[in-house]
Design an enzyme around this catalytic site. Sequence first.
Site, mmCIF file in Angstrom:
data_model
loop_
_atom_site.group_PDB
_atom_site.id
_atom_site.type_symbol
_atom_site.label_atom_id
_atom_site.label_comp_id
_atom_site.label_asym_id
_atom_site.label_seq_id
_atom_site.Cartn_x
_atom_site.Cartn_y
_atom_site.Cartn_z
ATOM 1 N N ARG A 13 0.853 -1.180 0.000
ATOM 2 C CA ARG A 13 0.000 0.000 0.000
ATOM 3 C C ARG A 13 0.895 1.237 0.000
ATOM 4 N NH1 ARG A 13 -3.441 -0.359 5.155
ATOM 5 N NH2 ARG A 13 -4.288 1.603 4.347
ATOM 6 N N SER A 15 0.587 4.119 1.833
ATOM 7 C CA SER A 15 0.654 4.979 3.006
ATOM 8 C C SER A 15 2.060 4.992 3.583
ATOM 9 C CB SER A 15 -0.329 4.501 4.075
ATOM 10 O OG SER A 15 0.113 3.281 4.651
ATOM 11 N N LYS A 83 -2.981 -7.932 10.811
ATOM 12 C CA LYS A 83 -4.332 -7.703 11.335
ATOM 13 C C LYS A 83 -5.310 -7.280 10.240
ATOM 14 C CE LYS A 83 -3.676 -2.863 12.826
ATOM 15 N NZ LYS A 83 -4.750 -2.268 12.015
ATOM 16 N N ASP A 84 -4.805 -6.868 9.084
ATOM 17 C CA ASP A 84 -5.668 -6.481 7.965
ATOM 18 C C ASP A 84 -5.932 -7.617 6.994
ATOM 19 O OD1 ASP A 84 -5.807 -3.878 8.891
ATOM 20 O OD2 ASP A 84 -4.110 -3.188 7.687
ATOM 21 N N THR A 127 -11.433 6.713 17.055
ATOM 22 C CA THR A 127 -10.875 5.441 16.603
ATOM 23 C C THR A 127 -11.673 4.963 15.402
ATOM 24 O OG1 THR A 127 -10.432 3.120 17.148
ATOM 25 C CG2 THR A 127 -12.302 4.156 18.253
ATOM 26 N N ARG A 131 -13.498 -2.687 17.518
ATOM 27 C CA ARG A 131 -12.914 -3.385 18.673
ATOM 28 C C ARG A 131 -12.440 -2.379 19.724
ATOM 29 N NH1 ARG A 131 -7.815 -3.684 20.002
ATOM 30 N NH2 ARG A 131 -7.202 -2.858 17.977
ATOM 31 N N ARG A 132 -11.700 -1.381 19.292
ATOM 32 C CA ARG A 132 -11.236 -0.362 20.237
ATOM 33 C C ARG A 132 -12.407 0.424 20.815
ATOM 34 N NH1 ARG A 132 -6.733 1.273 15.953
ATOM 35 N NH2 ARG A 132 -5.047 -0.140 16.583
ATOM 36 N N ARG A 149 -11.470 8.129 10.306
ATOM 37 C CA ARG A 149 -10.646 7.471 9.296
ATOM 38 C C ARG A 149 -9.445 8.343 9.019
ATOM 39 N NH1 ARG A 149 -12.190 3.867 5.569
ATOM 40 N NH2 ARG A 149 -9.949 3.795 5.274
ATOM 41 N N VAL A 152 -2.134 7.702 9.915
ATOM 42 C CA VAL A 152 -1.697 7.956 11.288
ATOM 43 C C VAL A 152 -1.523 9.449 11.534
ATOM 44 C CG1 VAL A 152 0.182 7.613 12.944
ATOM 45 C CG2 VAL A 152 -0.629 5.686 11.558
ATOM 46 N N THR A 154 -2.873 11.996 10.003
ATOM 47 C CA THR A 154 -4.162 12.688 9.986
ATOM 48 C C THR A 154 -4.892 12.506 11.307
ATOM 49 O OG1 THR A 154 -4.354 12.418 7.594
ATOM 50 C CG2 THR A 154 -6.386 12.843 8.811
ATOM 51 N N ARG A 155 -4.848 11.317 11.839
ATOM 52 C CA ARG A 155 -5.545 11.047 13.102
ATOM 53 C C ARG A 155 -4.883 11.798 14.265
ATOM 54 N NH1 ARG A 155 -7.850 4.841 12.929
ATOM 55 N NH2 ARG A 155 -8.141 4.730 10.681
ATOM 56 N N CYS A 243 -12.220 -7.511 11.035
ATOM 57 C CA CYS A 243 -11.823 -6.380 11.864
ATOM 58 C C CYS A 243 -12.978 -5.421 12.099
ATOM 59 C CB CYS A 243 -10.636 -5.652 11.257
ATOM 60 S SG CYS A 243 -10.982 -4.808 9.709
#
Length: 325
Positions: A13, A15, A83-84, A127, A131-132, A149, A152, A154-155, A243
């Site tokens: 990807r 990113s 995890k993805d 988030t 899950r979180r 969304r 990292v 941006t958040r 997920c």
Amino acid sequence: MTSTAPALRVGTRGSALALTQTTTVADALRAASGRDVELVRVTTTGDRSTASLSTLGGTGAFAAALRQALLDGECDVAVHSLKDLPTAPSPGLSIAAVPPRADHRDALCAREGWTLDSLPRGARVGTGSPRRAAQLRLARPDLDVQDIRGNVGTRLARVAPGDLDAVVLARAGLERLDLLDPVTQTLAPEVMLPAPGQGALAVECRTADLDELGPVMAELEDVPTRWCVTAERAVLATLEAGCAAPVGTHARTVAVDGGVQVSLHAAVVEPSGARRMERQGAVVVPPSASPVDGARVTAELGARLAGELLADGAAALADLPATSA
């Protein structure tokens, strides 16, 4: 000496985090094979869309395009955040290596140095993970948990007066990007169980290429990590969840008399945070067991714990599709 074989094309990807992770794997592949390595950037559905993760089909939003690029011959290897990666096998593809895992935990990045306990009542916490979100609501029902969304950076940028008071992110990603300064608390699994495979990478290739690439991939493989993530992903597979479901797991290994003990903690949380259902268990992999045998034993552990959760009503608790083990 550099090999005369063609360059290995590694799909990733685009990113910043994905490129950092893939570059680490690419360097290891270059060292193990002696071949040149080229990165092939692939845009996924998850990268293009700003919709909530739960509306995008979960894990497949980030993995499908990379897998298709592999099958189409556009790259020779693909690197995923484990995890993805969906738990269902992808015909024609194999997870050829699981490198050593980074930190598995989640991290709180909050204004004013706040921790989860000291966040003010009604604090806005962002988030993109159900899950979180569910575990935040369980720990602090008074929080205003908001779906967000973005990458990292941006958040993190949203943690500011008038916007968000905190965000929760994977510590491994922050560490890989050298962005640990904003972390105000690393959340223990007892508070927030991580996603299955969190902190680990998967190096995938075409199954037909395993004879050629297998020896190279063996240089990247970490067997204890493989056993742990196999147990965690078996929980997810048995629950038929992705997920987009509030499911957390964490496995760890420790040397014991008679082999290696793999301990697993799994939980399903009601999306509202009202209840959490959990199970723990362990198996010992004997010294005589091969890596494949060890993975089989740990997969059975994950499936057993998930089956116990289902028998106790986990599917209804978290609105999972699974109805039986």
